[in-house]
Design an enzyme around this catalytic site. Sequence first.
Site, mmCIF file in Angstrom:
data_model
loop_
_atom_site.group_PDB
_atom_site.id
_atom_site.type_symbol
_atom_site.label_atom_id
_atom_site.label_comp_id
_atom_site.label_asym_id
_atom_site.label_seq_id
_atom_site.Cartn_x
_atom_site.Cartn_y
_atom_site.Cartn_z
ATOM 1 N N ARG A 131 0.870 -1.071 0.046
ATOM 2 C CA ARG A 131 -0.044 0.101 0.052
ATOM 3 C C ARG A 131 0.930 1.214 -0.083
ATOM 4 O O ARG A 131 0.309 2.344 -0.310
ATOM 5 C CB ARG A 131 -1.073 -0.123 0.963
ATOM 6 C CG ARG A 131 -2.036 -1.194 0.938
ATOM 7 C CD ARG A 131 -3.084 -1.163 2.157
ATOM 8 N NE ARG A 131 -2.373 -1.504 3.336
ATOM 9 C CZ ARG A 131 -2.106 -2.770 3.621
ATOM 10 N NH1 ARG A 131 -2.302 -3.619 3.011
ATOM 11 N NH2 ARG A 131 -1.362 -2.828 4.775
ATOM 12 N N GLU A 191 5.250 -9.572 14.855
ATOM 13 C CA GLU A 191 4.555 -9.984 16.042
ATOM 14 C C GLU A 191 4.669 -11.273 16.061
ATOM 15 O O GLU A 191 5.056 -12.070 16.993
ATOM 16 C CB GLU A 191 2.948 -9.481 16.290
ATOM 17 C CG GLU A 191 2.526 -9.552 17.686
ATOM 18 C CD GLU A 191 1.090 -8.999 17.727
ATOM 19 O OE1 GLU A 191 0.703 -8.280 16.759
ATOM 20 O OE2 GLU A 191 0.606 -9.087 18.771
HETATM 21 P P1 AMP Z 1 4.907 -2.237 11.737
HETATM 22 O O1 AMP Z 1 6.283 -2.619 10.981
HETATM 23 O O2 AMP Z 1 4.644 -3.074 13.104
HETATM 24 O O3 AMP Z 1 5.106 -0.749 11.895
HETATM 25 O O4 AMP Z 1 3.769 -2.531 10.564
HETATM 26 C C1 AMP Z 1 3.519 -1.377 9.597
HETATM 27 C C2 AMP Z 1 3.218 -2.614 8.378
HETATM 28 O O5 AMP Z 1 2.486 -3.377 8.623
HETATM 29 C C3 AMP Z 1 2.761 -1.406 7.355
HETATM 30 O O6 AMP Z 1 3.451 -1.686 5.931
HETATM 31 C C4 AMP Z 1 1.229 -1.478 7.160
HETATM 32 O O7 AMP Z 1 0.914 -1.555 5.848
HETATM 33 C C5 AMP Z 1 1.089 -3.057 8.082
HETATM 34 N N1 AMP Z 1 0.067 -2.778 9.253
HETATM 35 C C6 AMP Z 1 0.595 -3.035 10.466
HETATM 36 N N2 AMP Z 1 -0.605 -3.008 11.329
HETATM 37 C C7 AMP Z 1 -1.679 -2.714 10.248
HETATM 38 C C8 AMP Z 1 -3.012 -2.157 10.438
HETATM 39 N N3 AMP Z 1 -3.463 -2.230 11.661
HETATM 40 N N4 AMP Z 1 -3.713 -1.794 9.635
HETATM 41 C C9 AMP Z 1 -3.221 -1.918 8.229
HETATM 42 N N5 AMP Z 1 -2.007 -2.372 7.816
HETATM 43 C C10 AMP Z 1 -1.087 -2.382 9.056
#
Ligand code: AMP
Length: 183
Positions: free
Chosen positions: A71, A108
């Site tokens: 995205r 996670e």
């Molecule tokens: P993080 O690495 O934990 O910051 O996760 C961010 C990545 O995971 C981004 O590229 C988002 O597209 C996706 N992502 C994580 N959590 C969500 C969520 N609740 N809704 C949509 N996309 C998420």
Amino acid sequence: MSFEASALHGALSTLIRDVPDFPEPGVVFKDISPLLADHEAFRTVVDALTVSGQDEQGVANVDKVVGIEARGFILAAPVALALGAGFVPIRKSGKLPGLTYRETYSLEYGEATLEVHQDAFRPGDRVLIVDDVLATGGTVNAASRLVGQCGAVVSAVAVLIELGFLSGRETLADHSLDALTTV
Ligand code: AMP
């Protein structure tokens, strides 16, 4: 609130859909499809993200805009065009055909790997990283390390949605982070 700010606020509050328990139980997925399908809202969001790659006079101060698969691509590409900057994709493992640098990071549950072409940047390129959601910050940090491996410099990070309760912002201590909305 200015017209632009109220248009942005309206787009963000009505056109991002919460999908509970996707892709796994306990996660509330932020679905931006309704926002992307609305031309005015999409343009308002792209305009707001573009500001992160500009100085106070509205002049572009980055050479490249990075989009993170998938995205992030949708948002970063029009931002790059608006700034007169190049677009660089950071992709999931095995998608890029040329020589790449790789970064593996913890999710996670399990691990993920991102890649970038080794020749995607010129040395010293100033880079804006764009993604849809900042959650724990692992993805943006991995992207930032890839930019650094290429000899370029992250100027700023811009996201549509920051999940404040996951404190990803604190893991990005070295970078300026602009979030259009924090939930
Ligand atoms: P993080 O690495 O934990 O910051 O996760 C961010 C990545 O995971 C981004 O590229 C988002 O597209 C996706 N992502 C994580 N959590 C969500 C969520 N609740 N809704 C949509 N996309 C998420």
